[in-house]
Design a protein around this motif. Sequence first.
Motif, PDB file in Angstrom:
ATOM      1  N   LEU A 154       0.853  -1.193   0.000  1.00 40.06           N
ATOM      2  CA  LEU A 154       0.000   0.000   0.000  1.00 40.06           C
ATOM      3  C   LEU A 154       0.890   1.244   0.000  1.00 40.06           C
ATOM      4  CD1 LEU A 154      -2.768   1.409   0.407  1.00 40.06           C
ATOM      5  CD2 LEU A 154      -2.421   1.110   2.876  1.00 40.06           C
ATOM      6  N   VAL A 155       0.574   2.180  -0.879  1.00 43.94           N
ATOM      7  CA  VAL A 155       1.348   3.414  -0.962  1.00 43.94           C
ATOM      8  C   VAL A 155       0.384   4.571  -1.203  1.00 43.94           C
ATOM      9  CG1 VAL A 155       1.789   3.103  -3.441  1.00 43.94           C
ATOM     10  CG2 VAL A 155       3.326   4.527  -2.073  1.00 43.94           C
TER      11      VAL A 155
ATOM     12  N   SER B 220       1.495   5.596 -20.960  1.00 41.69           N
ATOM     13  CA  SER B 220       0.773   5.714 -19.691  1.00 41.69           C
ATOM     14  C   SER B 220       1.698   5.733 -18.478  1.00 41.69           C
ATOM     15  CB  SER B 220      -0.227   4.556 -19.553  1.00 41.69           C
ATOM     16  OG  SER B 220       0.452   3.311 -19.621  1.00 41.69           O
ATOM     17  N   VAL B 221       2.910   5.178 -18.602  1.00 40.47           N
ATOM     18  CA  VAL B 221       3.820   5.129 -17.460  1.00 40.47           C
ATOM     19  C   VAL B 221       5.164   5.784 -17.740  1.00 40.47           C
ATOM     20  CG1 VAL B 221       2.735   3.002 -16.665  1.00 40.47           C
ATOM     21  CG2 VAL B 221       4.842   2.879 -18.016  1.00 40.47           C
ATOM     22  N   LYS B 222       5.382   6.203 -18.968  1.00 42.57           N
ATOM     23  CA  LYS B 222       6.679   6.768 -19.353  1.00 42.57           C
ATOM     24  C   LYS B 222       6.985   7.994 -18.481  1.00 42.57           C
ATOM     25  CE  LYS B 222       7.530   6.467 -23.676  1.00 42.57           C
ATOM     26  NZ  LYS B 222       7.544   6.698 -25.137  1.00 42.57           N
TER      27      LYS B 222
ATOM     28  N   LYS C 102      -0.391   6.946  -8.794  1.00 42.01           N
ATOM     29  CA  LYS C 102      -1.758   7.445  -8.821  1.00 42.01           C
ATOM     30  C   LYS C 102      -2.704   6.315  -8.426  1.00 42.01           C
ATOM     31  CE  LYS C 102      -0.432  10.024 -12.960  1.00 42.01           C
ATOM     32  NZ  LYS C 102      -0.726  10.254 -14.398  1.00 42.01           N
ATOM     33  N   PRO C 103      -3.890   6.648  -7.957  1.00 39.99           N
ATOM     34  CA  PRO C 103      -4.854   5.584  -7.616  1.00 39.99           C
ATOM     35  C   PRO C 103      -5.121   4.644  -8.790  1.00 39.99           C
ATOM     36  CG  PRO C 103      -5.564   7.653  -6.682  1.00 39.99           C
ATOM     37  CD  PRO C 103      -4.371   7.961  -7.545  1.00 39.99           C
TER      38      PRO C 103
ATOM     39  N   VAL D  28      -2.698   1.960  -4.432  1.00 42.73           N
ATOM     40  CA  VAL D  28      -2.374   3.371  -4.255  1.00 42.73           C
ATOM     41  C   VAL D  28      -3.615   4.054  -3.701  1.00 42.73           C
ATOM     42  CG1 VAL D  28      -1.524   5.470  -5.322  1.00 42.73           C
ATOM     43  CG2 VAL D  28      -0.812   3.232  -6.214  1.00 42.73           C
ATOM     44  N   SER D  29      -3.530   4.448  -2.446  1.00 41.51           N
ATOM     45  CA  SER D  29      -4.699   5.008  -1.772  1.00 41.51           C
ATOM     46  C   SER D  29      -4.258   5.850  -0.582  1.00 41.51           C
ATOM     47  CB  SER D  29      -5.621   3.882  -1.296  1.00 41.51           C
ATOM     48  OG  SER D  29      -6.695   4.405  -0.542  1.00 41.51           O
TER      49      SER D  29
END
Length: 125
Positions: free
Chosen positions: A11-12, A63-65, A87-88, A123-124
Amino acid sequence: QVQLVESGGGLVRPGGSLSLLCTVSGRTFSYYLMSWFRQAPGKEREFVGSITWSSGSTYYPNSVKGRFTISRDNARNTMYLQMSSLKPEDTAVYYCAARPFDGTYYRDPTKYDYWGQGTQVTVSS
């Protein structure tokens, strides 16, 4: 027998960073393409990026670059996925995969021969 084992999920908070590992055992992957995929609930498995085991050349989708970095340590038979500015919508089960490298960075998960069991990234806040 080939085994890929992911670790490092957890979890981050949004904006945070996390690193995943994929440890390879069972054979030599000198001329293989190693990739990361992710799958969120109810969605298709999504390509996150690739690295060639021999040269270390990488390829990322837009999307992740700039946020995700893939690297490998040949001596440790380990591939890494360093994720930042999370990001969430990055929440998913993350998988590593492998196949022989023929010059193409495959984004289609059906093209891969070997898979790990996956590790959950949430991610939350």
